[in-house]
Structures are given as C-alpha cells and as structure tokens.
Design an enzyme around this catalytic site. Sequence first.
Site: not given
Length: 363
Positions: A256, A228, A146, A196, A252
């Site tokens: 959620d 994943d 970000y 990852k 993020d």
Amino acid sequence: RILGNKMSKILILPGDGIGIEIIAQAVKVIDSLNRNHAMGMNLVSGLLGGAAYDETGSPFPDETIRIAKECNSILLGAVGGPKWESLERSLRPERGLLGIRSELELFSNLRPAILYPQLASASSLKKEIVSGLDLMIVRELVGGIYFGQPRGVEIKNGERFGVNSATYYESEIARIGHSAFQIAQKREGRVCSVDKANVLEVSELWRDVMEEVSKEYSDVKLSHLYVDNAAMQLVRDPKQFDVMVTSNLFGDVLSDCAAMLTGSIGMLPSASLDKNNFGMYEPIHGSAPDIAGKDIANPLATILSVSMMLRYSLNQAELAEKIDSAVSDVLDQGYRTRDIAGDSQKVVGTEEMGDLVVKALES
Ligand code: NAD
C-alpha cells in the site's frame, strides 16, 4: 487447465460499485484482442461479493468457485459497499474475496508499483525520486499471521488477552520464493527479501529458506532488508528495488505504501497466482461507492490487469506489451480521468477512457 493456450476461458467477476463500469472497459480491450489477434478468449461471467449476496444469499457462491475451476484465469472488478456493511462478518462481500483466494490457493500476490512519467506530478515525492518507478512487490497471501493458529481474544489472568500467530512452513516460504525469483528472471534479476529476522524466529526461517531457494537461480541476485528499513528505503529511494518479496503482513503494509508513491490508485493492477500460474487479476483499489455509476472511475488499473493476465497466466507477453503501450499512448495524448487529471488535461469519463485505449491498441 491449459495455460498459454489461445483458446482460453476467462471468468469475469464485475463485483460491486465501480467494478461493473471498469470491468466493462476491460472487456472492450479483450474483445479488441479477440478481433484483431485471434485470441479466442472466451468470457464467462460470475457473481462475487455484494452482488452475489443479493442474488444467492452468499458472497461466495459454490457456482462461482465451480466455474472458476474450469477457467484459465479470473478478472475481478472490486467488491463491497455500504449496503452490505451491517451484515454479519461471514456474509460480507470481502469474505468472497478471501474465500476465492484461499479456495484456489492463490498464494502469490503480485503488486506492481509503476509510475508513468506522464503522471509523476501525482506523487507526493519529488519527481526525480519517483518518475519511471517500476517495482514489483511479491506478497505471500494465504499464510502468516493472518491465518496462523492460535488466534482470538480470551480472558487470561482476569483481563482480556488477544493473540495471533505468525506461522510459516518452509514449503510456504519456498513457494513464494520461487515465485519471486521467477518474476525477477523476467525483469532486472534482483530480489530483495524483507523480514524482521533480528527479532522474529519465523523471519529467521524466512531468510534461511530464501537463501536456499536462491541457489537455484544463479541469474538472480538476492538481498535482505529488515521491514523497518525497507519502509524507509521505499520512501527514500524506491527506484533501487526490482522485486521485493515478503510475508503476508509486511506485504500488506509495504504494497500500500508503494502504491501511494505513485499517487494514482486508479492506475495499479494486481495478480494473485497459484503454483501453476493460474491467477486472479484485479485493480488494487476497492469498489469506490462514492463515485459508482457516475462514469468518472478510472478504468486503467483494470485494463492493466488484463495486461498482467496475458503476461503471467496466458503467456502472451507481446500482447501485454501492446496494452501497456496503448495506455501510455493515451496518457501521452493528454487524456486523463478525473482522479489523475492535472490542471490543463483533457478530462474524460470511464467509457471514453476505455474507448481511447481500444483506439490506441488498434492504431
Ligand atoms: P476504494 O479504493 O474503493 O476508494 C478509495 C478512494 O479512491 C475513493 O475516494 C475512491 O473514489 C477513489 N478511487 C478508487 N478507485 C478509483 C478509480 N478506479 N478511479 C477513481 N477513483 C478511485 O477504498 P474504500 O473507499 O476504502 O473502500 C470502498 C469499498 O471497497 C469498501 O466496501 C471496501 O471494503 C472495498 N474494497 C474492496 C477491495 C477489493 O475488492 N479488492 C479493495 C479495497 C476495498
């Protein structure tokens, strides 16, 4: 700042939309603690978001940051709304939020996903899989893709080309690692780091640094998952996790997802902390313009944000526990705001829910 001092100064930023109504309920709870537990929490209010833009022309006024730096912690409602959506990006309410987080170096975002057994039917998952869920996601908040450079959209080889960069210094990974391990020490002592590393070099570094940091916490068990798989496990068996630590982007998405497991966005608080545990506390939901001013918003996420503030910034874990129990008592009594009401519940408004929590706190 003197943390753990009972005479603390707290900046209240109601923000926009339902922010104003829900913060008012949290203030009632703070007033009650001041009255009955001599907490001496001194409240000062400030402007952030759309309300700040309307009054000062900026969503993040210098005055707000000046006051914030004199306070022990911050309690925020929510910012944003349709009124400000057509403003240029730098003037939008959400800029105020990003601005205050990065200005105060609030790099550690704590997002608990708790499902009160009383609300288990609100989840889309089977009751036995989620009932009693108590998971803490620790998300790195001021680094990673970000913020990484280079970024942008340019013309390359005669066509548009977009780029963002996932970057982390080892020091940035280590500090969020310490944050997660220290939180795990106060919980069940298990950290699952999500990355990852099979594809991304920045994730390989993330994994190496987490291993290094873990050597300082012999009482905490570290495990790793690829993102994943972590997403699958969250939906398959969320109760296997205690603390999950991850980068800005993965956090993020996963936080959620975890929030949605509980089915009640109006119940979940969050914290964003700096390296000294100075923090900004806020519900995870937004300003809900569709229900603002109607006395129907659920104030419990904001009230539970006060509990997190007492636990993580003000060293008052016992009082935090009292707030959590008061909320649980009110749910036990069958009271619900509209968003969490089942068929035969006693539906109450924002104000009444605030009063009920205060009553439970004082009984
Ligand atoms: P939202 O979280 O405000 O609302 C999503 C849905 O959940 C709405 O139907 C709303 O009525 C409901 N809801 C949210 N909080 C509730 C509560 N406490 N009680 C009962 N129902 C509740 O998300 P959105 O609609 O996507 O965004 C609205 C505005 O909020 C936008 O301007 C957005 O940018 C902003 N926003 C701010 C924050 C923040 O301040 N941290 C976070 C997310 C969104």
